[in-house]
Design an enzyme around this catalytic site. Sequence first.
Site, PDB file in Angstrom:
ATOM      1  N   SER A  86      46.635   8.742  -2.327  1.00  0.00           N
ATOM      2  CA  SER A  86      46.778   7.692  -1.325  1.00  0.00           C
ATOM      3  C   SER A  86      48.173   7.755  -0.680  1.00  0.00           C
ATOM      4  O   SER A  86      48.498   8.748  -0.034  1.00  0.00           O
ATOM      5  CB  SER A  86      46.484   6.334  -1.964  1.00  0.00           C
ATOM      6  OG  SER A  86      46.272   5.344  -0.998  1.00  0.00           O
TER       7      SER A  86
ATOM      8  N   ASP B  98      35.338   5.778   0.977  1.00  0.00           N
ATOM      9  CA  ASP B  98      36.672   5.194   0.799  1.00  0.00           C
ATOM     10  C   ASP B  98      36.919   4.083   1.825  1.00  0.00           C
ATOM     11  O   ASP B  98      36.949   4.339   3.023  1.00  0.00           O
ATOM     12  CB  ASP B  98      37.727   6.301   0.961  1.00  0.00           C
ATOM     13  CG  ASP B  98      39.107   5.868   0.489  1.00  0.00           C
ATOM     14  OD1 ASP B  98      39.431   4.668   0.586  1.00  0.00           O
ATOM     15  OD2 ASP B  98      39.871   6.737   0.037  1.00  0.00           O
TER      16      ASP B  98
ATOM     17  N   HIS C 186      37.773   4.666  -3.145  1.00  0.00           N
ATOM     18  CA  HIS C 186      39.193   5.034  -3.209  1.00  0.00           C
ATOM     19  C   HIS C 186      39.572   5.221  -4.676  1.00  0.00           C
ATOM     20  O   HIS C 186      40.147   4.337  -5.303  1.00  0.00           O
ATOM     21  CB  HIS C 186      40.041   3.935  -2.562  1.00  0.00           C
ATOM     22  CG  HIS C 186      41.441   4.355  -2.230  1.00  0.00           C
ATOM     23  ND1 HIS C 186      41.729   5.369  -1.336  1.00  0.00           N
ATOM     24  CD2 HIS C 186      42.638   3.889  -2.673  1.00  0.00           C
ATOM     25  CE1 HIS C 186      43.039   5.498  -1.230  1.00  0.00           C
ATOM     26  NE2 HIS C 186      43.611   4.624  -2.040  1.00  0.00           N
TER      27      HIS C 186
END
Length: 220
Positions: A116, A170, A201
Amino acid sequence: MSRPPIEIETAPNPTATVIVMHGLGADGNDFVPIAGELDLSVVGPVRFVFPNAPVMPVTINGGYQMPAWYDIVVPDLEAEEDEAGLRRSQATVEAVIAGEKARGIAADRIVVAGFSQGCAMALMTGLRHTERLAGIVGLSGYLPIAATTAAERHAANHETPVFLAHGRQDPVVPYAAAVRTREALGALGYAVEWHEYTMAHSVCMEEVADLNRFLLRVLG
């Protein structure tokens, strides 16, 4: 960094290093269990380094203070970027790389990786690093300040293998943003190994297995 990195060595006298940056609101402990799932024994002793992002107010979360590599202002991660924060954290990651070199790990035995926000930092730093790295890994993330990449990237890492992986469901970093990252790097001539999974995610075991194979290849 607000706290020193967490370090794990698979055996004494490591000959390679994998630096892993965590995501927003997490810390260096977040990916320690993932490292435990990797089997890099044929590579030799490996040091995993998990830096901790500084604690800072994050605009999109109402200014709440949390570990973050940079601020996020609006939901569209690519629309309004905290370039100053990104560049500060790039310098932090560069310092971690320099520390590994000082301990005797050659640049081409170092992998920079992240999830991320950490993915953004791995891509931003790895593509600009002035010595060839072993590999660059981006999980569930995107290429930050993408418009500057062509001008700022360093030729030393033009041939460095890049591993990109993303979940098709996601809701945090949209799948489309990851595809744009893959396409942007491909257009610049990078060798991108792309993986996508049925997940949100997060990280899945299939992804860990694919990453394991990639690390064996670039560090073997």
